[in-house]
Design a protein around this motif. Structure first.
Motif, short mmCIF file in Angstrom:
data_model
loop_
_atom_site.label_atom_id
_atom_site.label_comp_id
_atom_site.label_asym_id
_atom_site.label_seq_id
_atom_site.Cartn_x
_atom_site.Cartn_y
_atom_site.Cartn_z
N LYS A 39 0.86 -1.18 0.00
CA LYS A 39 0.00 0.00 0.00
C LYS A 39 0.89 1.23 0.00
O LYS A 39 1.80 1.36 0.83
CB LYS A 39 -0.93 0.03 1.20
CG LYS A 39 -1.96 1.18 1.13
CD LYS A 39 -3.04 1.06 2.19
CE LYS A 39 -4.15 2.10 1.95
NZ LYS A 39 -5.24 1.99 2.94
N LYS A 40 0.64 2.10 -0.95
CA LYS A 40 1.47 3.29 -1.10
C LYS A 40 0.59 4.50 -1.34
O LYS A 40 -0.41 4.42 -2.05
CB LYS A 40 2.44 3.11 -2.28
CG LYS A 40 3.41 4.27 -2.46
CD LYS A 40 4.33 4.04 -3.66
CE LYS A 40 3.70 4.45 -4.95
NZ LYS A 40 4.64 4.49 -6.08
N VAL A 51 -3.76 6.64 -3.80
CA VAL A 51 -3.57 5.46 -2.97
C VAL A 51 -3.50 4.24 -3.87
O VAL A 51 -4.35 4.05 -4.75
CB VAL A 51 -4.73 5.28 -1.97
CG1 VAL A 51 -4.60 3.94 -1.25
CG2 VAL A 51 -4.75 6.41 -0.97
N GLU A 52 -2.49 3.41 -3.66
CA GLU A 52 -2.38 2.13 -4.35
C GLU A 52 -2.43 1.02 -3.32
O GLU A 52 -1.70 1.04 -2.33
CB GLU A 52 -1.07 2.04 -5.14
CG GLU A 52 -0.93 0.74 -5.92
CD GLU A 52 0.36 0.67 -6.73
OE1 GLU A 52 0.66 -0.42 -7.27
OE2 GLU A 52 1.07 1.70 -6.81
N VAL A 53 -3.34 0.07 -3.53
CA VAL A 53 -3.46 -1.04 -2.59
C VAL A 53 -3.92 -2.28 -3.35
O VAL A 53 -4.87 -2.24 -4.13
CB VAL A 53 -4.45 -0.70 -1.45
CG1 VAL A 53 -5.82 -0.31 -1.98
CG2 VAL A 53 -4.56 -1.85 -0.47
N ASP A 64 -6.77 -1.09 6.60
CA ASP A 64 -5.78 -0.70 5.59
C ASP A 64 -6.11 -1.22 4.20
O ASP A 64 -5.48 -0.83 3.21
CB ASP A 64 -4.38 -1.18 5.99
CG ASP A 64 -3.79 -0.35 7.12
OD1 ASP A 64 -4.41 0.65 7.50
OD2 ASP A 64 -2.72 -0.73 7.64
N ASP A 65 -7.11 -2.12 4.09
CA ASP A 65 -7.52 -2.62 2.77
C ASP A 65 -8.40 -1.63 2.02
O ASP A 65 -8.67 -1.81 0.83
CB ASP A 65 -8.30 -3.94 2.92
CG ASP A 65 -7.43 -5.07 3.44
OD1 ASP A 65 -6.23 -5.09 3.12
OD2 ASP A 65 -7.97 -5.94 4.17
N GLY A 82 -9.36 1.39 -0.12
CA GLY A 82 -8.65 2.24 -1.06
C GLY A 82 -9.31 3.59 -1.28
O GLY A 82 -8.63 4.59 -1.49
N THR A 120 -1.30 5.34 5.56
CA THR A 120 -2.15 4.24 5.11
C THR A 120 -3.62 4.65 4.97
O THR A 120 -4.48 3.80 4.82
CB THR A 120 -2.06 3.05 6.08
OG1 THR A 120 -2.44 3.48 7.40
CG2 THR A 120 -0.65 2.48 6.10
N PRO A 157 -7.09 5.96 3.27
CA PRO A 157 -7.63 5.82 1.92
C PRO A 157 -7.79 7.18 1.23
O PRO A 157 -7.80 8.22 1.89
CB PRO A 157 -9.00 5.17 2.16
CG PRO A 157 -9.38 5.58 3.53
CD PRO A 157 -8.10 5.73 4.32
#
Length: 550
Positions: free
Chosen positions: A173-174, A192-194, A494-495, A497, A525, A527
């Motif tokens: 996650k970035k 956000v990338e996840v 954290d999942d 996005g 972290t 979203p």
């Protein structure tokens, strides 16, 4: 053009009977007015003790809904946002009081309903809606019972709900921020990338070099498209990895300026993302344009085109990227003529049927849809839409998450979907939080997890449908309910996005932010998020929608 139907006195009486039945527990006496397409009274009743002013207001509400062609609550939002007043119309019969609804038949305005006197404008509107639903109920019931004209929506082969789904796995996650891009700096990241998908927050038309937002819509869009490209590339990706772009515009004056920057960024007609444009009042002083993008890292787009479902703008019907599917707006057009079908109920059927055709063209079925957003012009037909939804996704089987918007437009319905062609699918609920409609709180297909509307309901109270009073409690309970939903789908916070936050009033955002920081304490972290001033009304101050990757 079809011949226009008229509102008969028998119709008006049926509507009034339904209103009186629903209003039997109303604390105050009220009046009901039914008018025709010209705003002339068809039937007017007043309960004993109703004041003369409430009788007059019922008439004015019905007249306004018919004359303006919009429900009075929507009309109020429109003129308030435009900085106008009802005095601009030089018509003392017009009002912006809630409780006036437009009556449609065969895609035309045929009258209006007005209710006044309950002591609460929102209650007036609920009663008016009961009358409007009674007007359309008999014809829509006949349509539902006529098997010869029901659309074929279900796939030939169905896949059962997954009994056991995979829990959240450790994943990359970035977040990426462009300095000066967002007024949400520190609250929500720009990018956000996840789990292989990426999401942006709202991208404005600000000039990053000067920090100013130009007044001209064309320049705002030029900047916004450039900011989108800069942001995506700063995150290490390409605009070729974008699957869906939503244009949020402050008003329809901005629509004409969308395409120049769009065509510059996506010149290949066979390689453009899906796109939707939605108009609602954006925050004052923040410009009139926001772009929001969703993409799939490392995947390229394959355009999905349906013959007869052409768009006025240069965009595809949708795209597939790997297993993921993103649609542009799906409209109720007859595919053999490329023209809209006539009638609110017929348009609803056709829109769902075209949704099915779209998903099959993408290589899947309606059961591969994780999220469906439905835009309705006339909410009296919402119960019929729910029945058609249940034909697509019956009870006790997999169902797509859904949000329904009351959205003024020339037709009755538009649909937009996001899907994942995968055989593992499940539905999830929040203990203590119900839904007015028979839809799930969450839908998970493979690793893609989408929610319906999550509100500020206290799950420990006796009321599982209505939110608590006040924005403070709603903001807190709503976000906690969102966390509960993620966990019920075997995910973690954290999942998430992207969170779309629907509000009635932008003044509530500071209170929402306080709860947001509690739920997402780690800036690294959090979203992405998009805030929209639409989709919630009456007691509901805020509603949350989530897209996650588990």
């Amino acid at each position: 053009m079809p011949s226009k139907e008229t509102l008969e006195i028998e119709d008006a009486q049926r509507a009034i009977d339904a209103i009186l039945s629903k209003g039997i527990s109303a604390g105050n006496p009220f009046a009901v007015a039914i008018v025709d397409e010209n705003g002339e009274i068809v039937l007017l009743i007043r309960q004993d003790g109703t004041s003369a002013s409430d009788v007059l207001n019922a008439e004015r509400k019905a007249y306004t809904a018919s004359y303006i062609g919009r429900d009075t609550s929507i009309y109020r939002q429109q003129i308030t946002h435009d900085g106008r007043t009802i005095a601009d119309w030089s018509n003392n019969k017009i009002t912006t009081l809630h409780g006036g609804l437009t009556i449609h038949r065969r895609s035309q305005v045929i009258g209006g309903i007005g209710v006044s006197g309950t002591g609460n404008e929102d209650e007036d509107e609920k009663l008016a809606l009961a009358g409007a639903e009674a007007l359309v109920g008999p014809e829509t019931m006949l349509r539902l019972q006529n098997k010869d004209i029901r659309p074929a929506l279900r796939p030939a082969k169905t896949i059962p709900l997954a009994v056991d789904i995979a829990p959240s796995q450790s994943k990359f996650k970035k977040i990426t921020n462009l300095p000066g891009l967002s007024s949400q700096e520190g609250i929500a990241p720009d990018f956000v990338e996840v789990g292989g998908l990426f999401f942006t927050s709202g991208i404005s038309g600000i000039n990053l070099a000067t920090g100013e937002i130009p007044e001209e819509p064309a320049l705002q869009f030029k900047n916004a498209w450039g900011n989108l490209k800069t942001l995506v590339e700063a995150a290490g990706h390409s605009t070729d990895e974008i699957g869906l772009i939503t244009n949020f515009i402050d008003n329809q004056d901005f629509r004409a300026h969308i395409n120049p920057g769009w065509l510059e960024l996506f010149p290949d007609a066979n390689n453009r993302p899906a796109r939707k444009t939605t108009s609602f009042p954006l925050p004052a002083g923040k410009g009139g344009v926001q772009l929001q993008a969703i993409g799939v890292a490392g995947e390229k787009r394959t355009s999905i085109e349906i013959q007869g479902l052409t768009h006025k703008d240069p965009l595809p019907n949708g795209v597939r990227m790997g297993s993921y599917v993103f649609s542009s707006v799906i409209v109720p057009w007859d595919l053999s003529t490329s023209e809209p079908v006539i009638g609110e109920d017929a348009q609803t059927d056709k829109c769902f049927e075209n949704m099915r055709v779209f998903m099959e063209k993408a290589g899947g079925t309606v059961d591969d849809i994780a999220l469906q957003w439905v835009y309705l012009n006339d909410f009296a037909y919402q119960p019929f839409m729910v029945d058609v939804y249940l034909e697509a996704w019956p009870l006790n089987s997999y169902q797509a998450a859904r949000k329904t918007f009351r959205y003024p437009m020339s037709g009755q319905i538009q649909i937009q979907v996001i899907g994942n062609i995968n055989e593992t699918r499940s539905n999830h609920e929040i203990e203590g939080h119900g839904h007015h409609d028979p839809i799930p709180m969450g839908a998970r297909i493979g690793n893609l997890y989408c929610s319906s509307g999550v509100s500020g309901v206290d799950p420990n109270s006796n009321d599982k449908l209505e939110p608590v009073e006040g924005i403070e409690g709603q903001a807190a309970h709503g976000l906690q309910n969102l966390v509960s939903l993620v966990e019920s789908g075997k995910g973690i916070v954290d999942d998430i996005g992207l969170v779309t936050i629907l509000v009635q009033d932008y003044a509530d955002i500071p209170i929402i932010d306080k709860e947001w920081i509690k739920v997402f304490p780690n800036e690294a972290t959090r979203p992405a998020r998009q805030i929209m001033k639409m989709g919630v009304q009456r007691k509901n101050r805020v509603q949350y929608h989530m897209l996650g990757v588990i």
